[in-house]
Design a protein around this motif. Structure first.
Motif, mmCIF file in Angstrom:
data_model
loop_
_atom_site.group_PDB
_atom_site.id
_atom_site.type_symbol
_atom_site.label_atom_id
_atom_site.label_comp_id
_atom_site.label_asym_id
_atom_site.label_seq_id
_atom_site.Cartn_x
_atom_site.Cartn_y
_atom_site.Cartn_z
ATOM 1 N N GLN A 251 102.096 -55.887 -49.812
ATOM 2 C CA GLN A 251 101.208 -57.599 -49.944
ATOM 3 C C GLN A 251 99.253 -57.138 -49.040
ATOM 4 O O GLN A 251 99.203 -57.999 -48.332
ATOM 5 C CB GLN A 251 102.010 -58.830 -48.965
ATOM 6 C CG GLN A 251 103.537 -58.838 -49.565
ATOM 7 C CD GLN A 251 103.612 -59.671 -48.910
ATOM 8 O OE1 GLN A 251 103.886 -60.575 -49.016
ATOM 9 N NE2 GLN A 251 104.888 -59.158 -48.116
ATOM 10 N N ILE A 252 99.242 -56.123 -49.171
ATOM 11 C CA ILE A 252 97.894 -55.432 -48.860
ATOM 12 C C ILE A 252 96.827 -56.209 -49.496
ATOM 13 O O ILE A 252 95.794 -57.108 -49.601
ATOM 14 C CB ILE A 252 97.401 -54.474 -49.031
ATOM 15 C CG1 ILE A 252 96.538 -53.911 -48.410
ATOM 16 C CG2 ILE A 252 97.211 -54.093 -50.104
ATOM 17 C CD1 ILE A 252 95.952 -52.011 -48.684
ATOM 18 N N PRO A 279 102.756 -65.332 -41.466
ATOM 19 C CA PRO A 279 103.489 -65.768 -42.661
ATOM 20 C C PRO A 279 104.394 -64.765 -43.600
ATOM 21 O O PRO A 279 104.541 -64.984 -45.078
ATOM 22 C CB PRO A 279 102.409 -66.866 -43.182
ATOM 23 C CG PRO A 279 101.291 -66.832 -41.430
ATOM 24 C CD PRO A 279 101.964 -65.743 -40.996
ATOM 25 N N PHE A 280 103.188 -63.279 -43.640
ATOM 26 C CA PHE A 280 104.127 -62.212 -44.914
ATOM 27 C C PHE A 280 105.414 -61.666 -44.363
ATOM 28 O O PHE A 280 106.108 -60.843 -45.330
ATOM 29 C CB PHE A 280 102.532 -61.478 -44.479
ATOM 30 C CG PHE A 280 101.507 -61.897 -44.787
ATOM 31 C CD1 PHE A 280 101.269 -62.593 -46.218
ATOM 32 C CD2 PHE A 280 101.303 -61.920 -43.631
ATOM 33 C CE1 PHE A 280 100.104 -63.030 -46.856
ATOM 34 C CE2 PHE A 280 99.322 -62.625 -44.083
ATOM 35 C CZ PHE A 280 99.371 -63.145 -45.856
ATOM 36 N N VAL A 281 106.004 -62.540 -43.422
ATOM 37 C CA VAL A 281 107.650 -61.087 -42.922
ATOM 38 C C VAL A 281 108.262 -61.411 -44.697
ATOM 39 O O VAL A 281 109.115 -61.367 -44.700
ATOM 40 C CB VAL A 281 107.587 -61.736 -41.781
ATOM 41 C CG1 VAL A 281 109.492 -61.264 -41.481
ATOM 42 C CG2 VAL A 281 106.562 -61.355 -40.490
ATOM 43 N N ASP A 282 108.737 -62.712 -44.296
ATOM 44 C CA ASP A 282 108.946 -63.272 -45.300
ATOM 45 C C ASP A 282 109.922 -63.060 -46.833
ATOM 46 O O ASP A 282 110.654 -62.564 -47.128
ATOM 47 C CB ASP A 282 109.442 -65.261 -45.326
ATOM 48 C CG ASP A 282 109.999 -65.806 -44.585
ATOM 49 O OD1 ASP A 282 110.612 -65.037 -43.302
ATOM 50 O OD2 ASP A 282 109.519 -66.882 -44.199
ATOM 51 N N SER A 283 108.533 -62.946 -46.391
ATOM 52 C CA SER A 283 108.138 -62.295 -48.530
ATOM 53 C C SER A 283 107.877 -61.062 -47.839
ATOM 54 O O SER A 283 108.026 -60.107 -49.261
ATOM 55 C CB SER A 283 106.807 -62.524 -48.687
ATOM 56 O OG SER A 283 105.442 -61.960 -47.682
ATOM 57 N N VAL A 379 102.367 -57.564 -56.765
ATOM 58 C CA VAL A 379 102.210 -57.615 -55.768
ATOM 59 C C VAL A 379 101.124 -56.472 -56.282
ATOM 60 O O VAL A 379 101.168 -55.230 -57.507
ATOM 61 C CB VAL A 379 103.017 -56.798 -54.661
ATOM 62 C CG1 VAL A 379 103.302 -58.206 -53.912
ATOM 63 C CG2 VAL A 379 103.434 -55.406 -55.514
ATOM 64 N N GLN A 380 100.332 -56.183 -56.325
ATOM 65 C CA GLN A 380 98.888 -54.742 -56.733
ATOM 66 C C GLN A 380 98.893 -53.634 -55.796
ATOM 67 O O GLN A 380 98.746 -54.048 -54.352
ATOM 68 C CB GLN A 380 97.414 -55.875 -56.842
ATOM 69 C CG GLN A 380 96.969 -57.416 -57.833
ATOM 70 C CD GLN A 380 97.056 -56.910 -58.943
ATOM 71 O OE1 GLN A 380 97.052 -55.429 -59.200
ATOM 72 N NE2 GLN A 380 98.089 -57.611 -59.670
ATOM 73 N N VAL A 381 98.924 -52.834 -56.357
ATOM 74 C CA VAL A 381 98.898 -51.441 -55.348
ATOM 75 C C VAL A 381 97.692 -50.632 -55.850
ATOM 76 O O VAL A 381 97.522 -50.806 -56.965
ATOM 77 C CB VAL A 381 100.065 -51.103 -55.307
ATOM 78 C CG1 VAL A 381 101.226 -51.931 -54.509
ATOM 79 C CG2 VAL A 381 100.837 -50.295 -56.903
#
Length: 535
Positions: A251-252, A279-283, A379-381
Motif C-alpha cells: 500500500q505504498i 491503521p494500515f495493518v487491517d488492510s 493498489v498502485q504498484v
C-alpha cells in the motif's frame, strides 16, 4: 621421549644344554630382519592403535623398542652376531607385532590420541562378528557373491559389500532385507547403491550394484528436540510479521510520505513514528493470509505425499523474508526413503500444492484488477515489478492489456500480489540444487551426478543475477548456508523412476526458469511490460 642408546655386543654366544648353536663371525645383521612384510602392506586400522607403541627419537630414527637396539648393535662392521635356526626366526616373525615405522613415518603421540578421540566421538561402527554372520547367512551364489569389503557411510562407520549380483536386483534386495531382519533383528539398514568406481555396467543391464550396511541408530535421523520446536515457533512468528510487513508495503501509495521516504531514501536517517502504520495493518492482513496460506499448502502437500509411504517429516522451519513474505520452509526427512520414486513424489507434492494455490490467487487477482467494480480494493504498484518474471509478466500483459501495463504504475488487486509472491517462492524452492525440493526431485529422477551438474549451473546463474533478479544473491547465500548438501541415499538408490516422473521434473524445472528469468529492458519495452523510459 629420550633418545634410546645402543648396546654393543662384541661376542654373542647362545648355549643350550644338549647342543650349541654354531657361531658365524663378522656377520652384519640387517635392519628390521624380523619385520618382513609382503608387498601388499596391511591397512592401518584406528581400532588397532592400542596395540602399537609409538617411539620418537631426537636423531630422526623411526625405529623404536627392540629395533633400536638391533640397529645400534649392528652399526659396527666388526660386530659379531649369531643366527637363530629357521624355526626360531619364523616363530619370532609370527609373534612380533608390527610397529608404526613398518608402514611409513612414525605417528606422534598427539596423532594417536587424536585418532582415538575421533573414533570415540564418532558413530559406532558395525560389529565385525555381525559382518561375518551376515556374509555367511545372507550373501552367496544365489543372491550376491561378495568379493571385497570397503568402508561405507559419511565417516566409514558402515561396510560396503562389493561383488557380483546373481539375480534380479529388486528381487535380491527384497530377499536380503527380509533375511537381514531374521538374522540380526531390527538393528541394521541395508542399502542398495551403485558400485563405486565400476568399470562397466552389469551384464543383466543397468549399473553394477553394491550393498551397504549401517546401524539404524547411525543411519536414521534423530527425533525432534524441544529446542527445535522452539526455534520453529519463533521462525513462524517472524514469518507472520514479514508477511504483514509485505501487506503494508503493498500500500505504498497510501502510506504517509515520511514513512515512504524513510524506507525508500538511502539518505534518510531519522526514523518516523511507526504508530503511523497501525491503521494500515487491517488492510494488509488479506495479503498476509494469502502468503501464509501458500506456505501451509506447500507443507501439507509434502505431508500428504509422505503419509502413505510411511515416511516421517520434521516440523517446517519457515524462513521470513521482507520482499516475498517468506523464502519457504526447511522440512527434513525423519526416516530413510525406501526408493527414488518416493523421493520424487514427496519432493514435488509440496511445490505442486503451493503453486496450484498461488496460481489460482494470481489469476483471480488479475481478473479482479480488470474489474471496475473492484477498483476500491486495488493498489498502485510500479510497473517495473512486472519485469521480474518473464512468464508472469507475459500473463499479466495478456490479461491487463498494453495500455494498463505500459505506464509508470499499475492498479492491481492484493490477491494478485499474494499469488505472484507465492509462485516466486515456489520457483526458488524448485531450483535444482542441494536439498531444495528441486534438488531432491532431480536427484531422485536423474541421479546424484546429474544433481551436481544442475547445481553448478544454478549457482552460476544465481551468481550472475540471471535468475531471480535482485533476490538471486540472498537466495544463493541462504542455499549455501542451509540447503547446500544433497539428500542422503535411499534404501534402494539404484532402481530408476518412470519416464513420466522424469518428464514431470523436466517440465517443472523449465517453468521455474521462465518464472525466475527477468525481462530485460529492450524486450520489456517491445512487449509493453512496464514503461522502461521512466526508469
Amino acid at each position: 621421549m629420550a633418545t634410546l642408546t645402543g648396546f654393543c655386543f662384541n661376542t654373542v654366544d647362545f648355549t643350550f644344554k644338549h647342543r650349541q648353536i654354531p657361531t658365524i663371525n663378522h656377520f652384519k645383521r640387517p635392519r628390521n630382519r624380523y619385520l618382513t612384510f609382503p608387498t601388499d602392506r596391511p591397512q592401518l586400522s584406528l581400532r588397532n592403535f592400542d596395540r602399537f607403541r609409538c617411539f620418537s627419537t631426537n636423531n630422526g630414527n623411526d625405529n623404536g623398542g627392540e629395533d633400536n637396539k638391533t640397529t645400534t648393535a649392528t652399526s659396527n662392521d666388526s660386530t659379531t652376531a649369531t643366527t637363530e635356526p629357521p624355526e626360531v626366526v619364523e616363530e619370532t616373525q609370527q609373534k612380533k607385532p608390527p610397529t608404526p615405522s613398518s608402514f611409513g613415518p612414525a605417528y606422534s603421540n598427539f596423532q594417536v590420541d587424536s585418532f582415538k578421540l575421533m573414533e570415540l566421538l564418532g558413530p559406532e561402527k558395525v560389529d565385525p562378528a555381525d559382518v561375518k554372520l551376515i556374509k555367511d547367512k545372507l550373501f552367496g551364489y544365489s543372491t550376491f557373491w561378495v568379493t571385497k569389503e570397503e568402508p561405507f557411510g559419511d565417516l566409514g562407520e558402515g561396510v560396503l559389500f562389493i561383488g557380483n549380483l546373481r539375480g534380479n536386483r529388486e528381487e535380491v534386495f527384497a530377499k536380503l532385507q527380509s533375511q537381514l531382519v531374521e538374522v540380526t533383528g531390527d538393528k541394521y539398514n541395508l542399502f542398495m547403491v551403485e558400485e563405486p568406481n565400476s568399470e562397466g555396467p552389469d551384464p543383466r543391464g543397468g549399473p553394477r550394484v553394491s550393498f551397504g550396511l549401517l546401524q539404524k541408530e547411525v543411519s536414521e535421523p534423530g527425533p525432534t528436540t524441544l529446542w527445535q520446536y522452539v526455534i520453529a515457533l519463533l521462525l513462524f512468528l517472524l514469518t507472520i510479521g514479514s508477511s504483514v510487513e509485505l501487506g503494508i508495503a503493498s500500500q505504498i501509495n497510501r502510506l504517509p510520505p515520511e514513512v515512504v521516504k524513510y524506507f525508500t531514501d538511502p539518505n534518510a536517517v531519522e526514523a518516523p513514528d511507526m504508530e503511523l502504520l497501525f491503521p494500515f495493518v487491517d488492510s494488509a492482513l488479506p495479503l498476509a493470509y494469502g502468503v501464509l496460506g501458500v506456505l501451509l499448502f506447500h507443507e501439507v502437500g509434502h505431508f500428504l505425499a509422505a503419509f502413505p509411504k510411511k515416511v516421517k517429516l520434521s516440523i517446517p522451519y519457515f524462513i521470513p523474508n521482507i520482499t516475498l513474505g517468506s523464502f519457504g520452509a526447511i522440512t527434513q526427512f525423519k526416516s530413510i526413503l525406501p526408493d527414488r520414486s518416493t523421493q520424487v513424489d514427496i519432493s514435488l507434492a509440496g511445490p505442486f500444492a503451493g503453486a496450484t494455490l498461488s496460481f489460482s490467487m494470481f489469476v483471480v487477482g488479475l481478473l479482479l484488477s480488470s474489474n471496475p467494480d473492484a477498483a476500491g480494493d486495488l493498489v498502485q504498484v510500479p510497473s517495473m515489478l512486472f519485469q521480474g518474471s518473464l512468464l508472469l509478466g507475459l500473463i499479466s500483459r495478456a490479461t491487463l492489456g498494453y495500455a494498463a501495463m505500459h505506464a509508470a504504475t499499475v492498479a492491481i488487486h492484493p490477491l494478485m500480489i499474494a499469488g505472484w509472491c507465492g509462485l516466486t517462492t515456489t520457483a526458488f524452492n524448485m531450483l535444482p540444487v542441494g536439498c531444495l525440493d528441486g534438488g531432491r526431485a532431480v536427484q531422485g529422477a536423474f541421479g546424484k551426478n546429474a544433481l551436481i551438474g544442475f547445481g553448478l549451473s544454478t549457482y552460476t546463474l544465481l551468481g550472475l543475477g540471471v535468475l531471480g533478479g535482485p533476490l538471486s544473491l540472498p537466495w544463493g547465500l541462504y542455499v549455501l548456508l542451509c540447503q547446500r548438501d544433497a539428500e542422503k541415499p535411499c534404501l534402494n538408490d539404484v532402481t530408476e523412476v518412470g519416464t513420466w516422473r522424469k518428464g514431470f521434473v523436466a517440465v517443472a524445472i523449465f517453468l521455474v526458469v521462465l518464472t525466475l528469468l527477468p525481462v530485460w529492458d529492450e524486450l520489456a519495452e517491445e512487449l509493453g511490460i512496464g514503461l522502461v523510459t521512466t526508469f
